[in-house]
Design a protein around this motif. Structure first.
Motif, PDB file in Angstrom:
ATOM      1  N   GLY A   1       8.789   3.105   1.914  1.00 41.29           N
ATOM      2  CA  GLY A   1       7.603   2.742   1.746  1.00 41.29           C
ATOM      3  C   GLY A   1       6.244   3.448   2.694  1.00 41.29           C
ATOM      4  O   GLY A   1       6.976   4.852   3.515  1.00 41.29           O
ATOM      5  N   LEU A   2       4.893   3.573   2.689  1.00 38.50           N
ATOM      6  CA  LEU A   2       4.544   4.811   2.602  1.00 38.50           C
ATOM      7  C   LEU A   2       3.090   3.716   3.545  1.00 38.50           C
ATOM      8  O   LEU A   2       2.077   4.658   3.932  1.00 38.50           O
ATOM      9  CB  LEU A   2       3.378   5.366   1.788  1.00 38.50           C
ATOM     10  CG  LEU A   2       4.158   6.789   0.943  1.00 38.50           C
ATOM     11  CD1 LEU A   2       3.716   7.056  -0.763  1.00 38.50           C
ATOM     12  CD2 LEU A   2       4.838   7.462   2.083  1.00 38.50           C
ATOM     13  N   GLY A   3       3.053   2.505   3.760  1.00 36.09           N
ATOM     14  CA  GLY A   3       2.442   1.827   4.581  1.00 36.09           C
ATOM     15  C   GLY A   3       1.437   2.335   6.208  1.00 36.09           C
ATOM     16  O   GLY A   3       0.787   2.584   5.836  1.00 36.09           O
ATOM     17  N   HIS A   4       2.809   2.522   6.845  1.00 37.84           N
ATOM     18  CA  HIS A   4       2.703   2.828   8.491  1.00 37.84           C
ATOM     19  C   HIS A   4       1.345   4.334   7.728  1.00 37.84           C
ATOM     20  O   HIS A   4       0.514   4.569   8.577  1.00 37.84           O
ATOM     21  CB  HIS A   4       3.882   3.404   9.336  1.00 37.84           C
ATOM     22  CG  HIS A   4       4.374   1.629   9.221  1.00 37.84           C
ATOM     23  ND1 HIS A   4       5.086   1.824   8.989  1.00 37.84           N
ATOM     24  CD2 HIS A   4       3.229   0.861  10.454  1.00 37.84           C
ATOM     25  CE1 HIS A   4       5.481   0.416   9.516  1.00 37.84           C
ATOM     26  NE2 HIS A   4       4.750  -0.123  10.547  1.00 37.84           N
ATOM     27  N   ILE A   5       2.140   5.286   7.056  1.00 35.86           N
ATOM     28  CA  ILE A   5       1.558   6.811   6.961  1.00 35.86           C
ATOM     29  C   ILE A   5       0.075   6.375   6.454  1.00 35.86           C
ATOM     30  O   ILE A   5      -0.717   7.452   7.090  1.00 35.86           O
ATOM     31  CB  ILE A   5       1.838   7.129   6.048  1.00 35.86           C
ATOM     32  CG1 ILE A   5       3.565   7.437   6.471  1.00 35.86           C
ATOM     33  CG2 ILE A   5       1.709   8.724   5.501  1.00 35.86           C
ATOM     34  CD1 ILE A   5       3.365   8.722   7.220  1.00 35.86           C
ATOM     35  N   TYR A   6      -0.624   5.274   5.570  1.00 32.38           N
ATOM     36  CA  TYR A   6      -1.457   4.777   4.815  1.00 32.38           C
ATOM     37  C   TYR A   6      -2.452   4.738   5.546  1.00 32.38           C
ATOM     38  O   TYR A   6      -3.733   5.259   6.029  1.00 32.38           O
ATOM     39  CB  TYR A   6      -1.858   4.586   3.229  1.00 32.38           C
ATOM     40  CG  TYR A   6      -1.246   5.449   2.089  1.00 32.38           C
ATOM     41  CD1 TYR A   6      -2.011   6.847   2.076  1.00 32.38           C
ATOM     42  CD2 TYR A   6       0.223   5.551   1.981  1.00 32.38           C
ATOM     43  CE1 TYR A   6      -1.497   7.359   0.712  1.00 32.38           C
ATOM     44  CE2 TYR A   6       0.336   6.382   0.638  1.00 32.38           C
ATOM     45  CZ  TYR A   6      -0.519   7.258   0.336  1.00 32.38           C
ATOM     46  OH  TYR A   6       0.413   7.769  -0.473  1.00 32.38           O
TER      47      TYR A   6
END
Length: 78
Positions: free
Chosen positions: A17-22
């Motif tokens: 997932g990419l939630g933290h990055i975004y």
């Protein structure tokens, strides 16, 4: 005026997932005029690298098993 450094340490990919990055990217976009922003990430895809370079400098990390070694590596890059 001296700019302070802000380090974002997050990983993201199609698998995890990419939630933290975004979320970190959103913060860096808002503060990049006043701070030197850095992203410390592992296994960075070319697409994600291109996206992050608009807001911050990138520190590509190896897969450190010891967080102290990772922190020392990051400190040398700042």
């Amino acid at each position: 005026m001296k700019k302070f450094n802000v380090l974002f340490r997050a990983d993201g990919s199609n698998q995890i997932g990419l939630g933290h990055i975004y979320r970190c990217l959103g913060i860096s976009e808002r503060i990049k005029k006043n701070f030197n922003c850095y992203f410390a990430v592992r296994e960075l895809s070319e697409e994600l690298k291109e996206l992050l370079t608009h807001s911050a400098k990138i520190i590509e990390l190896e897969n450190y098993e010891d967080y102290h070694l990772e922190a020392e590596f990051i400190a040398l890059k700042l």
